[in-house]
Motif scaffolding. Structure first.
Motif, PDB file in Angstrom:
ATOM      1  N   UNK A   1       0.788  -1.225   0.000  1.00 20.24           N
ATOM      2  CA  UNK A   1       0.000   0.000   0.000  1.00 20.24           C
ATOM      3  C   UNK A   1       0.818   1.272   0.000  1.00 20.24           C
ATOM      4  N   UNK A   2       1.873   1.331   0.812  1.00 23.52           N
ATOM      5  CA  UNK A   2       2.696   2.541   0.855  1.00 23.52           C
ATOM      6  C   UNK A   2       3.411   2.764  -0.469  1.00 23.52           C
ATOM      7  N   UNK A   3       3.891   1.683  -1.075  1.00 22.91           N
ATOM      8  CA  UNK A   3       4.564   1.796  -2.368  1.00 22.91           C
ATOM      9  C   UNK A   3       3.607   2.314  -3.440  1.00 22.91           C
ATOM     10  N   UNK A   4       2.382   1.819  -3.440  1.00 19.64           N
ATOM     11  CA  UNK A   4       1.382   2.298  -4.390  1.00 19.64           C
ATOM     12  C   UNK A   4       1.162   3.795  -4.197  1.00 19.64           C
ATOM     13  N   UNK A   5       0.961   4.207  -2.950  1.00 16.90           N
ATOM     14  CA  UNK A   5       0.668   5.610  -2.661  1.00 16.90           C
ATOM     15  C   UNK A   5       1.815   6.522  -3.085  1.00 16.90           C
ATOM     16  N   UNK A   6       3.034   6.130  -2.758  1.00 16.11           N
ATOM     17  CA  UNK A   6       4.194   6.963  -3.076  1.00 16.11           C
ATOM     18  C   UNK A   6       4.381   7.083  -4.583  1.00 16.11           C
ATOM     19  N   UNK A   7       4.262   5.970  -5.301  1.00 14.83           N
ATOM     20  CA  UNK A   7       4.449   6.030  -6.752  1.00 14.83           C
ATOM     21  C   UNK A   7       3.327   6.815  -7.421  1.00 14.83           C
ATOM     22  N   UNK A   8       2.112   6.698  -6.922  1.00 11.95           N
ATOM     23  CA  UNK A   8       1.012   7.515  -7.453  1.00 11.95           C
ATOM     24  C   UNK A   8       1.330   8.999  -7.282  1.00 11.95           C
ATOM     25  N   UNK A   9       1.807   9.365  -6.105  1.00 12.42           N
ATOM     26  CA  UNK A   9       2.156  10.766  -5.854  1.00 12.42           C
ATOM     27  C   UNK A   9       3.275  11.232  -6.782  1.00 12.42           C
ATOM     28  N   UNK A  10       4.306  10.412  -6.938  1.00 11.95           N
ATOM     29  CA  UNK A  10       5.436  10.784  -7.796  1.00 11.95           C
ATOM     30  C   UNK A  10       4.995  10.964  -9.248  1.00 11.95           C
ATOM     31  N   UNK A  11       4.142  10.060  -9.724  1.00  9.79           N
ATOM     32  CA  UNK A  11       3.679  10.136 -11.112  1.00  9.79           C
ATOM     33  C   UNK A  11       2.795  11.352 -11.313  1.00  9.79           C
ATOM     34  N   UNK A  12       1.877  11.597 -10.371  1.00 17.96           N
ATOM     35  CA  UNK A  12       0.978  12.739 -10.518  1.00 17.96           C
ATOM     36  C   UNK A  12       1.731  14.064 -10.506  1.00 17.96           C
ATOM     37  N   UNK A  13       2.778  14.145  -9.708  1.00 13.98           N
ATOM     38  CA  UNK A  13       3.555  15.387  -9.616  1.00 13.98           C
ATOM     39  C   UNK A  13       4.699  15.435 -10.617  1.00 13.98           C
ATOM     40  N   UNK A  14       4.871  14.368 -11.404  1.00 21.65           N
ATOM     41  CA  UNK A  14       5.996  14.276 -12.340  1.00 21.65           C
ATOM     42  C   UNK A  14       7.315  14.526 -11.608  1.00 21.65           C
ATOM     43  N   UNK A  15       7.428  13.907 -10.428  1.00 21.54           N
ATOM     44  CA  UNK A  15       8.583  14.128  -9.560  1.00 21.54           C
ATOM     45  C   UNK A  15       9.642  13.047  -9.708  1.00 21.54           C
ATOM     46  N   UNK A  16       9.508  12.173 -10.699  1.00 21.60           N
ATOM     47  CA  UNK A  16      10.510  11.129 -10.961  1.00 21.60           C
ATOM     48  C   UNK A  16      10.636  10.950 -12.467  1.00 21.60           C
ATOM     49  N   UNK A  17      11.868  10.805 -12.937  1.00 22.71           N
ATOM     50  CA  UNK A  17      12.071  10.581 -14.366  1.00 22.71           C
ATOM     51  C   UNK A  17      11.902   9.110 -14.718  1.00 22.71           C
ATOM     52  N   UNK A  18      12.223   8.234 -13.766  1.00 22.15           N
ATOM     53  CA  UNK A  18      12.116   6.795 -13.982  1.00 22.15           C
ATOM     54  C   UNK A  18      11.889   6.131 -12.628  1.00 22.15           C
ATOM     55  N   UNK A  19      10.968   5.187 -12.563  1.00 24.30           N
ATOM     56  CA  UNK A  19      10.662   4.465 -11.328  1.00 24.30           C
ATOM     57  C   UNK A  19      10.816   2.972 -11.574  1.00 24.30           C
ATOM     58  N   UNK A  20      11.521   2.280 -10.667  1.00 24.86           N
ATOM     59  CA  UNK A  20      11.573   0.822 -10.672  1.00 24.86           C
ATOM     60  C   UNK A  20      10.936   0.331  -9.378  1.00 24.86           C
TER      61      UNK A  20
ATOM     62  N   UNK B   1      -0.010   9.778 -17.752  1.00 26.48           N
ATOM     63  CA  UNK B   1       1.286  10.395 -17.510  1.00 26.48           C
ATOM     64  C   UNK B   1       2.378   9.744 -18.335  1.00 26.48           C
ATOM     65  N   UNK B   2       3.556  10.360 -18.302  1.00 26.96           N
ATOM     66  CA  UNK B   2       4.654   9.891 -19.146  1.00 26.96           C
ATOM     67  C   UNK B   2       5.849   9.387 -18.348  1.00 26.96           C
ATOM     68  N   UNK B   3       5.678   9.116 -17.046  1.00 29.27           N
ATOM     69  CA  UNK B   3       6.778   8.588 -16.237  1.00 29.27           C
ATOM     70  C   UNK B   3       7.037   7.136 -16.613  1.00 29.27           C
ATOM     71  N   UNK B   4       8.294   6.815 -16.857  1.00 34.15           N
ATOM     72  CA  UNK B   4       8.678   5.448 -17.214  1.00 34.15           C
ATOM     73  C   UNK B   4       8.747   4.606 -15.936  1.00 34.15           C
ATOM     74  N   UNK B   5       7.994   3.514 -15.889  1.00 39.07           N
ATOM     75  CA  UNK B   5       7.963   2.653 -14.704  1.00 39.07           C
ATOM     76  C   UNK B   5       8.308   1.222 -15.117  1.00 39.07           C
ATOM     77  N   UNK B   6       9.239   0.620 -14.366  1.00 37.19           N
ATOM     78  CA  UNK B   6       9.618  -0.781 -14.597  1.00 37.19           C
ATOM     79  C   UNK B   6       9.189  -1.596 -13.380  1.00 37.19           C
ATOM     80  N   UNK B   7       8.659  -2.797 -13.608  1.00 37.42           N
ATOM     81  CA  UNK B   7       8.160  -3.660 -12.536  1.00 37.42           C
ATOM     82  C   UNK B   7       9.002  -4.931 -12.508  1.00 37.42           C
TER      83      UNK B   7
END
Length: 311
Positions: free
Chosen positions: A147-166, A187-193
């Motif tokens: 849950x915390x990981x979901x919340x943090x990544x949602x925030x980062x993507x919405x604010x465009x505060x990360x260029x790339x997320x793994x 959004x356009x943030x690149x995310x790798x799972x």
């Protein structure tokens, strides 16, 4: 519990759903918080459940809150996703973040209805904003997919505060659920799972990060379970950021980061401010108040004596 000595007024109840709530500083700090925020006659009640408790256990907990005439609501930690999935039909309304993330960290009763909120995208953003610069978004490695990981990544993507997320998680199911959430955000943030449970692989992923990157321990390891998602051989990014979401427990990940703090010019944060912001945002929703920057500063000041010391 917050009540005047000898008071005969029926206390309102505010429930804290977790795993080891009695060990949380919130149980000791709540009376001071209640005074600072002028909440009136209210007590905090801990409700412990094991990790991944069955649906019947979650429904029993929510049913008690819903039927308690003095109950104001609840803060949910650790069980945010499992509780939401088990009790979705018991909520009269669900906010946009709860619908998006498929979790709830806050239950609030209003006008006889039980409302479910996911407040972590708000509180994580407030906590992250205190130490992580937005001006030049960098790479983020999030270890854990709960849950915390979901919340943090949602925030980062919405604010465009990360260029790339793994995002790394032990099981594919949570990663697929997170992928779906991110897709709905756009959004356009690149995310790798990455599905992985081997700490040596996590070491390699950290080693591939460019300078200035953020590494987050959102696994629960170090508090809910022992150990760390990385080994002592991991090398944090130069001039980077290490964020341990927990503030109590063995905190092995935090120790590993602190040992590299000086040599790697690493900014190291534990979960204390996230803890305070998390409670503040939930109390905003449950008690229908505003906790601004000045009030956060006062909550932090009265809480400092309870902040665990770490070697």
């Amino acid at each position: 519990m917050y009540a005047r000595a000898g008071s005969r007024i029926a206390l309102q109840t505010f429930t804290f759903i977790g795993v080891t709530t009695g060990q949380s500083a919130a149980m000791r700090l709540f009376p001071a918080w209640a005074r600072e925020l002028d909440l009136g006659e209210v007590r905090l009640v801990g409700y412990d459940l094991p990790l991944h408790a069955g649906a019947a256990r979650y429904r029993e907990a929510v049913g008690r809150i819903k039927s308690d005439r003095q109950g104001r609501g609840a803060l949910v930690t650790t069980h945010k996703i499992d509780l939401f999935e088990a009790c979705r039909d018991m909520f009269d309304a669900v906010d946009q973040y709860a619908r998006l993330c498929g979790e709830t960290s806050c239950l609030a009763k209003r006008g006889g209805q039980l409302l479910a909120f996911a407040t972590d995208p708000i509180s994580s953003g407030r906590a992250l904003g205190e130490f992580y610069p937005e001006q030049s978004p960098g790479d983020v490695l999030c270890l854990g997919g709960g849950g915390s990981a979901v919340a943090i990544t949602v925030n980062l993507i919405q604010r465009r505060a990360a260029s790339h997320i793994t995002v790394v998680n032990r099981t594919a199911g949570r990663l697929e659920a997170m992928r779906d959430i991110h897709a709905r955000l756009g959004g356009d943030t690149d995310v790798r799972y990455v599905e992985n449970s081997d700490p040596h692989t996590n070491d390699r992923l950290i080693g591939e990060l460019p300078p200035g990157s953020l590494v987050i321990n959102a696994t629960g390891m170090g508090k809910d379970t022992r150990g760390s998602p990385i080994t002592d051989g991991a090398r944090f990014p130069e001039a980077g950021y290490a964020w341990e979401l927990n503030y109590r427990g063995d905190l092995e990940f935090l120790d590993q980061a602190l040992r590299q703090q000086e040599g790697r010019h690493l900014h190291v944060e534990d979960g204390w401010r996230y803890f305070i912001h998390g409670w503040a945002v939930v109390m905003e929703h449950v008690f229908e108040i505003d906790v601004d920057g000045a009030k956060i500063a006062r909550l932090a000041a009265v809480s400092e004596a309870e902040r665990p010391t770490h070697r």
